[in-house]
Design an enzyme around this catalytic site. Structure first.
Site, mmCIF file in Angstrom:
data_model
loop_
_atom_site.group_PDB
_atom_site.id
_atom_site.type_symbol
_atom_site.label_atom_id
_atom_site.label_comp_id
_atom_site.label_asym_id
_atom_site.label_seq_id
_atom_site.Cartn_x
_atom_site.Cartn_y
_atom_site.Cartn_z
ATOM 1 N N LYS A 112 65.733 29.704 -9.139
ATOM 2 C CA LYS A 112 65.912 28.289 -9.455
ATOM 3 C C LYS A 112 64.900 27.908 -10.446
ATOM 4 C CE LYS A 112 68.131 27.413 -4.935
ATOM 5 N NZ LYS A 112 68.431 26.655 -3.961
ATOM 6 N N ASP A 254 68.503 26.746 5.878
ATOM 7 C CA ASP A 254 69.079 27.991 5.376
ATOM 8 C C ASP A 254 67.874 28.678 4.850
ATOM 9 O OD1 ASP A 254 67.991 26.374 3.266
ATOM 10 O OD2 ASP A 254 69.718 26.499 1.738
ATOM 11 N N ASP A 256 66.248 29.520 2.125
ATOM 12 C CA ASP A 256 65.040 28.898 1.295
ATOM 13 C C ASP A 256 64.800 27.462 1.796
ATOM 14 O OD1 ASP A 256 67.489 27.889 0.266
ATOM 15 O OD2 ASP A 256 66.573 27.654 -1.787
ATOM 16 N N ASP A 258 65.735 24.678 1.825
ATOM 17 C CA ASP A 258 65.658 23.474 1.200
ATOM 18 C C ASP A 258 66.917 22.546 1.778
ATOM 19 O OD1 ASP A 258 67.956 24.923 0.240
ATOM 20 O OD2 ASP A 258 67.593 24.328 -1.902
ATOM 21 N N ARG A 259 67.705 22.861 2.555
ATOM 22 C CA ARG A 259 68.745 22.444 3.443
ATOM 23 C C ARG A 259 68.295 22.151 4.665
ATOM 24 N NH1 ARG A 259 74.446 24.385 2.753
ATOM 25 N NH2 ARG A 259 73.422 26.456 2.471
#
Length: 486
Positions: A112, A254, A256, A258-259
């Site tokens: 990303k 999740d 990584d 970020d959610r």
């Protein structure tokens, strides 16, 4: 050499290791990132982080070598969540690269990318040019000038304590009533960040929280379950643990981190749209207290109709946009929005450089629950006003033809129609109970994604089933309802 167009898509890089994403490919992408983004933007360097996948350290090091070959300095922050990388990009005002494949299985990895201050790099904002230059390099292209000052430097920096302190400064949970929270990190980066933000690993003061950890061991092979909480199968362990421990709520991150997904004390999921509404209300109040008179909240086309209702009830302006982080971030910047939410449990904050952070959303939920005495189920009920189908995917051979059939169906019904992102169809004026749905084609697979919402379950199911008949034409079609995809 692999064809980079096969795995560099609209928003990020995500491919199989090493067949698609190898150290050689990562180095070429790093070189191209420096040429396309870093040098033209005049940045002094970049920041690189990575998740717990076995391939992440080697791939990120190769990428950093490619960047350094163009005379650009690299700051390596090592293990981090994606929002930890966004924090570093914002706080240091540097472009960034995060090595992660989010919730994808262990054989995948990805990148990303962002410009300084966590500004997105997507298909229309540099990613296509990066892909094409990297492909040229891999295919034997030569001629890039050797930097006169030589290669850039590399140094390491730990930003986790500053990241934790920054988030706590945005949402104060210290005055909460005592809460017990089960956190399922799914062997992902939540196991790294939660002890720092919600605990004391970063040297911060204890919060009135009892955290029950579930799968905090960092393991990119995901031995317990996929790190994709959007799939209900991956919430089962969290739901059981919340009930077993008598917890006030559960949080699931999740891969990584970020959610963030939320379940109540009964183990029932709280929809991401309800979380969007709850956080939007709090951010509107916060913005007003800070002197903002005009406040906007961004949501995507699949968010519940309740989100826009909550925003208007609080005197703010809802702004509707396409699905995908680059669209949300771009619209937030354009509208000066204080907050944005997606159906996939991505939550974006103006005070976090318009970037998404599941941890900050989690802090909001904890603060909202802890400042009053009702259980989370009662608190969330005010934001869950409709019945939703969840995302239903159908494999189709010709998406344009099928979407045309859906359009004809809507016209015959006299329904409202718009085309912001796929087709969004609303019940005809005056029809009751009300309903709406969105159908849109995947950017990456031969799929149509359907989301239906209605005032009651019977209406939702009737509309859903009729539409699936139109979409699938009476023939069997693969379907599922999970994943952070577009």
């Amino acid at each position: 050499m692999p064809n980079l167009a096969d795995f560099i898509k609209a928003y990020d890089v995500r491919g199989l290791v090493p067949d698609q994403l190898s150290p050689e490919v990562a180095r070429a992408i790093g070189t191209a990132f420096a040429e396309v983004v870093v040098i033209p933007d005049g940045s002094s360097g970049i920041v690189v982080g990575y998740d717990m996948r076995p391939s992440s350290p080697e791939l990120s090091e190769a990428f950093a070598d490619g960047v350094r070959s163009r005379g650009i300095d690299v700051t390596v922050i090592g293990l981090c969540s994606t929002d930890g990388l966004y924090y570093a990009s914002g706080a240091l005002d540097l472009p960034g690269a995060m090595f992660t494949a989010s919730h994808n299985p262990a054989r995948y990895n990805g990148i990303k990318l962002c410009r300084s201050a966590a500004r997105p790099v997507g298909q229309d904002s540099g990613l296509a040019e990066i892909r094409d230059l990297a492909q040229w390099l891999l295919d034997g292209g030569t001629g890039l000038a050797v930097p006169a000052e030589g290669p850039g430097s590399r140094h390491d920096r730990d930003v986790l304590p500053d990241y934790a302190r920054f988030l706590r400064g945005l949402v104060d949970v210290s005055g909460s009533r005592p809460l017990k929270v089960v956190v399922d990190a799914g062997n992902g980066m939540g196991g790294f960040t939660v002890p720092a933000v919600l605990g004391t690993d970063a040297g911060l003061e204890p919060l009135p929280l009892e955290v029950v950890p579930l799968y905090f061991e960092l393991d990119g092979t995901f031995p317990n379950h996929e790190a994709n909480p959007l799939d209900p199968a991956n919430l089962v362990d969290l739901q059981a643990a919340v009930r077993e421990h008598g917890a006030d709520l559960g949080l699931a991150f999740d891969g990584d981190a970020d959610r963030c997904f939320v379940v109540d004390a009964d183990g029932e999921p709280v929809s991401p749209s309800a979380v969007t509404g709850l956080v939007a209300e709090r951010e509107i109040r916060r913005a007003r207290a800070g002197g903002d008179t005009e406040v906007a909240i961004v949501h995507n086309v699949i968010s519940s109709a309740a989100v826009a209702e909550v925003v208007r009830e609080n005197g703010a302006t809802p702004v509707r946009t396409r699905v995908g982080h680059s669209f949300i971030k771009g619209e937030m910047a354009r509208a000066g929005a204080v907050f944005g939410g997606e159906h996939s449990a991505h939550y974006y904050f103006r005070d976090f450089w318009f970037a998404d952070t599941g941890m900050l959303a989690a802090l909001h939920v904890l603060a909202a629950l802890g400042e009053q005495d009702r259980p989370l189920s009662e608190l969330a009920a005010g934001y869950e006003r409709y019945v939703a189908s969840g995302e239903i995917n159908s494999t189709v051979d010709d998406t344009a033809t099928v979407v045309g059939r859906v359009r004809d169906w809507a016209v015959d019904r006299g329904a409202s129609l718009d085309e912001l992102d796929g087709l969004t169809i609303g019940s005809p004026e005056g029809e009751s109970p009300t309903w709406w749905f969105n159908v849109r084609a995947s950017n990456t697979e031969p799929l149509l994604r359907l989301n239906v919402e209605a005032a009651d379950r019977e209406t939702m199911e009737a509309v859903r089933d009729e539409l699936l008949g139109v979409i699938r034409g009476g023939s069997p079609a693969a379907s599922d309802d999970g994943g952070d995809r577009s």
